[in-house]
Design an enzyme around this catalytic site. Structure first.
Site: not given
Lengths: 159, 159
Positions: A56, A58, A86, A89
């Site tokens: 992801h 992040e 999410c 993260c």
């Protein structure tokens, strides 16, 4: 920091999201890590292009920022992300410990385009064995002595 | 799978934890990914030795297993981890979607040796702006159009 600066860094994160999506590297998500008014990492989602479900925006940005700083902590850093983190993260953020986080879209916006963020937030608070991916405890008594060894270990690096 | 096999794989995860701690690679945590009765990835925590706050045993094992499979999904896989996954790893598990998870120690055992797992579980359910690391929304209206583009994108790879 002035609000104009926050807006500028968030627009950079959104631009990362746009680029990554356009280049088919992954979903429409971007993130930027800033320290002392300087961008030290910028990243977009790369899940599908790298076969890495943890890539992801992040996570990629946090890993790169830590590499830049030579540290596993993002002291005094600010993370800008184009969508509310999410749970994965969010967890990574707590381990990296930046000072502050700004996000643009929300978990519900992500759910509306079929990402699981909101579902995962709901699963997290359930008892492990009742989750959609069932989770069971096994051999706790054999693993627990390691934790005692860790507590007593004199040359450890806490984190 | 017979229970003896589950025990064997969990003992492998515990052994990874022991090795990683002994070698000063990170905390006392190990994980193993198994598919069709075969170990496809085994890992220990490497946070402090690689300056990567995301290098928890589960994350490292998931990334390695995905690399082995050439996929961002762990279909039909079982994850064994020496400690209940923290929220970051739990999120990664949901994105990788293995069939099942076994853990040994619990989040409270981890908290007892000063790891933040339980604290992060409590932060996750709080409103973003009330968290210990404060999180604010910014420029949602500028980021949201990307989500519409994603929904309408014809050559995307969903995940």
């Amino acid at each position: 920091m002035h609000v104009e600066e926050h807006l500028r860094f968030m627009r950079l994160a959104i631009e990362q999201a746009r680029l990554g999506m356009t280049n088919n590297e992954g979903g429409p998500f971007g993130a930027v890590v800033v320290k002392n008014g300087q961008v030290i990492a910028a990243a977009n989602n790369r899940v599908t292009s790298t076969n890495d479900p943890t890539a992801h925006a992040e996570i990629v940005a946090i890993r790169e920022a830590c590499r830049q700083l030579g540290s596993f902590q993002l002291n005094d850093c600010i993370l800008y992300t184009s969508c509310e983190p999410c749970p994965m993260c969010l967890g990574a953020i707590y381990w990296a410990r930046p000072a502050q986080v700004f996000f643009a879209c929300t978990r519900r916006d992500a759910a509306a385009i079929n990402f699981d963020d909101d579902f995962i937030y709901r699963e997290i608070v359930m008892p492990p064995h009742e989750r959609r991916i069932p989770m069971f405890s096994l051999l706790r008594e054999e693993a627990l002595p390691l934790f005692t060894l860790w507590r007593e270990k004199e040359d450890k690096t806490p984190y």
